[in-house]
Design a protein around this motif. Structure first.
Motif, mmCIF file in Angstrom:
data_model
loop_
_atom_site.group_PDB
_atom_site.id
_atom_site.type_symbol
_atom_site.label_atom_id
_atom_site.label_comp_id
_atom_site.label_asym_id
_atom_site.label_seq_id
_atom_site.Cartn_x
_atom_site.Cartn_y
_atom_site.Cartn_z
ATOM 1 N N ALA A 173 0.831 -1.211 0.000
ATOM 2 C CA ALA A 173 0.000 0.000 0.000
ATOM 3 C C ALA A 173 0.860 1.253 0.000
ATOM 4 N N ASN A 174 1.953 1.243 0.742
ATOM 5 C CA ASN A 174 2.754 2.457 0.868
ATOM 6 C C ASN A 174 4.117 2.073 1.445
ATOM 7 N N LEU A 287 -12.002 0.882 -5.725
ATOM 8 C CA LEU A 287 -12.088 1.355 -4.351
ATOM 9 C C LEU A 287 -12.389 2.851 -4.328
ATOM 10 N N ALA A 288 -13.471 3.186 -3.634
ATOM 11 C CA ALA A 288 -13.787 4.607 -3.490
ATOM 12 C C ALA A 288 -12.817 5.227 -2.501
ATOM 13 N N GLU A 289 -12.157 6.267 -2.946
ATOM 14 C CA GLU A 289 -11.165 6.886 -2.070
ATOM 15 C C GLU A 289 -11.313 8.386 -2.094
ATOM 16 N N ARG A 290 -11.108 8.981 -0.944
ATOM 17 C CA ARG A 290 -11.010 10.437 -0.901
ATOM 18 C C ARG A 290 -9.552 10.815 -0.892
ATOM 19 N N VAL A 291 -9.251 11.910 -1.555
ATOM 20 C CA VAL A 291 -7.844 12.310 -1.614
ATOM 21 C C VAL A 291 -7.560 13.357 -0.533
#
Lengths: 291, 232
Positions: A173-174, A287-291
């Motif tokens: 993921a990171n 995947l719904a993601e907010r930035v």
């Protein structure tokens, strides 16, 4: 009629299980490192070949199997350390080409260490087909399906329940954040290569009594496993499994009902068809993601 | 507690830091202010070990950390909350927090409860993917994740960046609480006036060099700093 359908379905699922495991191996490495490892099929080959030759040398089957899994895992780690890690900052295309090079090297070594013949293992529970509603089913096919199911369950548990599994997901993921919580990311990448190699080898061992093995068997398997991955949705382990099984079914049903000459083509046509309709694959994540 | 001497570092051939000296004593909040591109984030990354240095020395609690791997620095208690939060977006809030304790032997349930007490919203959303949280919630999660690692020295890189004023106030309040818990803090902030108000000492970094250092009150009163960073 039913018997024939059952027969084709069963062989489709058996072949598909191997594609599924190869696809799962692709997914594990892709998720952890972003690399599409086209040497994935070679792990299947190594699993089969090492077992065959160890058994021929007089090693008892269970020990030969463990040996083959260990060899594949070590080769997986070696591939990462010697080929992928030094080129860590290269672009994805370069990394893919490196894995193809790795596959060629492994195939060459297998040709030298082993030979160029077809090999088979005796079925683990004998080679006498069992009659099921008129279809004759090899006991080994049940080993393949059962073994695959167990592997998939264990891999899912590994990612969902163990801290190391979660560290693999976190690295995927990171990577920076994973380093900052204290994950040794190069160890995690080595683990994911080893795991992916080990499950590939197990699939290779399980299927060798049915489909035989050969130093070049990995080439087509890597392509089919990749097709399974794309069909199911890149990066989703369940997608790889579903894609693999579907691909195997398409292949065997079309071979049975239409023509076995074109069975490889049918598998890829289905893949292209699905991608035209759903470019992200059957289970591709949005995947719904907010930035 | 932490001392850096002659730190030089950068990206590839571009040198960003040209010999930075700084020290942080146990229990302090030290702020690093400077314009964009001054090298603040680079300094943080080098202290965490995720970026190699070209020259210089890092000492932490008397031990030479210059060449230590990043995961060993985390185990020793140097933990960074990176710029832009960097949460594990596909993973649940609780998994993010538990990963914060990756280097610790036992699963610290008490610490998990402490983080939830500090940020109740994280408890409400503990089963949701971290990527779905708002910016402020992600910042809370990133700080909570760092607390789970039981830090001695917490490096905070731009914790208020891009957040609404009410959230910023909350974050600064949390930083004060962390200090009260005995955690030493090294803070990088664009919001210099708020940062200086809670700090003991400060460094001003200009184009990769320490231009000024001293007690936070003195720095906040410096005419050049007021003009350049505080907009007064």
């Amino acid at each position: 009629m039913l018997a024939q359908f059952l027969q084709f379905t069963m062989s489709g699922l058996t072949v598909g299980a191997v594609y599924a495991v190869v696809g799962l191996g692709f997914t594990i490495i892709y998720n952890a490192s972003g690399v599409l490892n086209f040497a994935q099929g070679e792990f299947v080959m190594i699993g089969g070949m090492v077992t065959v030759f160890a058994v021929a040398a007089g090693v008892p089957l269970p020990l030969a199997i463990l040996l083959a899994i260990a060899v594949a895992a070590i080769v997986g780690i070696g591939l990462h350390r010697l080929a992928i890690e030094p080129a860590r900052d290269a672009s994805p295309v370069v990394l893919i080409i490196i894995t193809i090079g790795g596959a060629l090297v492994l195939r060459g070594i297998a040709q030298l260490v082993f030979d160029k013949q077809l090999h088979k293992l005796p079925g683990f529970s004998g080679d006498t087909p069992v009659n099921f509603l008129g279809a004759s089913i090899l006991p080994q096919a049940l080993w393949v399906l059962g073994g695959t199911a167990i592997m998939v369950a264990l891999v899912s548990l590994f990612f969902a329940k163990t801290m190391i599994g979660k560290a693999v997901l976190a690295t995927a993921a990171n990577r920076l954040a994973a380093q900052l919580v204290g994950v040794n990311t190069s160890v995690i990448l080595a683990i994911s290569f080893a795991l992916s190699a080990a499950i590939g080898a197990i699939a290779g061992i399980l299927v060798t009594p049915i489909t035989f093995t050969h130093y070049e068997v990995g080439t087509m398997l890597a392509l089919k496993g990749f097709a399974a991955l794309v069909l199911g949705g890149l990066g989703n382990p369940m997608g790889a499994i579903l894609g693999g099984l579907l691909l195997g079914l398409c292949e065997q049903l079309s071979a049975g009902y239409i023509s076995s000459t074109y069975k490889d083509a049918f598998a890829f046509i289905v893949m292209i068809g699905v991608l035209l309709v759903r470019p992200s694959g059957l289970l591709g994540s949005k995947l719904a993601e907010r930035v | 507690m932490l001392e850096v001497k002659g730190l030089t570092g950068g990206y590839g051939r571009i040198e960003v830091l040209h010999g930075v000296d700084a020290h942080i004593s146990a229990g302090e909040i030290v702020t690093l202010i400077g314009a964009n591109g001054a090298g603040k984030t680079t300094l943080m990354r080098i202290i965490s070990g995720v970026q190699p240095l070209i020259a210089g020395k890092i000492t932490f609690e008397g031990a030479d950390f210059t060449a230590l791997a990043p995961h060993k620095r985390v185990a020793a208690g140097i933990i960074q909350v990176p710029e832009g939060r960097q949460v594990f977006r596909p993973m649940s809030v609780e998994d993010n927090l538990r990963l914060g304790a990756y280097r610790r032997k036992r699963t610290p349930d008490a610490d998990l409860e402490r983080v939830y007490a500090m940020f109740p919203i994280l408890k409400d959303k503990r089963h949701l993917a971290a990527g779905g949280l708002s910016g402020g919630q992600q910042q809370m999660l990133a700080i909570g994740r760092a607390i789970m690692g039981n830090p001695k020295l917490l490096l905070l890189d731009e914790p208020s960046m891009g957040l609404a004023p009410i959230i910023v106030a909350q974050i600064f309040d949390v930083i004060r609480q962390l200090k009260a818990m005995g955690i030493t803090i090294f803070l990088v902030e664009q919001n210099a006036s708020a940062a200086l108000a809670i700090s003991d000492r400060a460094y001003v970094l200009e184009t990769g060099r320490v231009a000024l250092s001293g007690p936070a009150r003195e720095i906040a009163g410096n005419a050049d700093v007021r003009k350049a960073y505080l907009g007064i």
